[in-house]
Design a protein around this motif. Sequence first.
Motif, short mmCIF file in Angstrom:
data_model
loop_
_atom_site.label_atom_id
_atom_site.label_comp_id
_atom_site.label_asym_id
_atom_site.label_seq_id
_atom_site.Cartn_x
_atom_site.Cartn_y
_atom_site.Cartn_z
N GLN A 10 139.25 36.31 104.17
CA GLN A 10 138.72 36.72 105.46
C GLN A 10 139.74 36.54 106.57
O GLN A 10 139.79 37.32 107.52
CB GLN A 10 137.44 35.92 105.79
N LYS A 289 141.58 44.64 96.37
CA LYS A 289 140.28 44.09 96.73
C LYS A 289 140.20 43.78 98.23
O LYS A 289 139.23 44.13 98.91
CB LYS A 289 140.01 42.83 95.92
N LYS A 293 138.01 45.75 101.16
CA LYS A 293 137.07 45.03 102.02
C LYS A 293 137.36 45.30 103.50
O LYS A 293 136.44 45.49 104.30
CB LYS A 293 137.17 43.53 101.73
N GLU A 296 136.05 48.69 104.34
CA GLU A 296 134.59 48.64 104.47
C GLU A 296 134.18 48.07 105.82
O GLU A 296 133.21 48.52 106.43
CB GLU A 296 133.99 47.80 103.34
N ASP A 297 134.95 47.09 106.29
CA ASP A 297 134.64 46.45 107.58
C ASP A 297 134.77 47.40 108.75
O ASP A 297 134.18 47.19 109.81
CB ASP A 297 135.54 45.23 107.79
#
Length: 302
Positions: A10, A289, A293, A296-297
């Motif tokens: 993150q 990966k 992500k 997608e955010d």
Amino acid sequence: MKSKCELDEQQIISEMLKDVRESVLFNNNEEILKKWKAAPCSRMNEYLKYKMIFSSDAERWPDAIGSYKKYGCLSFSEDDTPEEGKYYFYQKDRFIHYVKNDKSEVIIPADILTSVESIDILKKHYSYCNNTLLNAFYKVSYTIGAFCPVWKNPAAGVRKGPNNWKTGNSGRDCVWIKLKQLSDSKMCGLEKMCGLEKRKNECNLKKRGEENLFSIFPEDNYKSDIIKKLYFLDYFNNGELLRNIDSIYGVKKEELDDFIKELIVLIVKRSYRIITKYQENDLRPCDEKIISKALEDIGLKS
């Protein structure tokens, strides 16, 4: 020590998607920052107000400068002081400087790789309304993957005719056009640009040759060296550019969805590479990966 794939996922994504203008514009004002993040298409309006006050574009603002210092190929001096054989950031002109062995300095500006203005021109021309893609582009258009140090980039040629990017209309155009100028020959390093004639021509891109635009290193480099050091590996496929276009304005209406999505993915991938210093041609599953992500955010399926 953790490997690059084991870094906090993150945290990496947050760095990948951080707009370099945020810290300057809002100075940790969470309420205004929340509104900024909710309306990506209107960010330029807010930015242009403050650009006049800050007296430079965001490619020379602190977060952008901080990203250039992450490049393993640019060895910065401590405390941004002039030091032979090192780069430093000069506060007065807000440019990166390189100090050569003869103590003379080369000014190295930076540039945005694909301007919001160019995409907005296409949007208006074609009455383009894919807001999912547009908003995703606006969200990443001022992230670190969208900027790059260059050597003496002249002003945009909107009012000056054809310019260094050879786009015909605008000096602020997509990265494919800029990278297209690189040749496969060995490029002269900055240390060798020390003769009187060469020094006088440093600012004249036409005289020294467009291919030297990205030659910001003291040592000689081949095209493959430049691509690797500046994290442009994803823009190429077996040595050939992914898109071989002469101008961003030549993109057809039916190509816009694919073009803008591809551009977003490339910016995001390059941000990831800069943060993790990953310079291999092929991305690993753990890299893919995190990149997926991040996409997608911002509202995109990988």
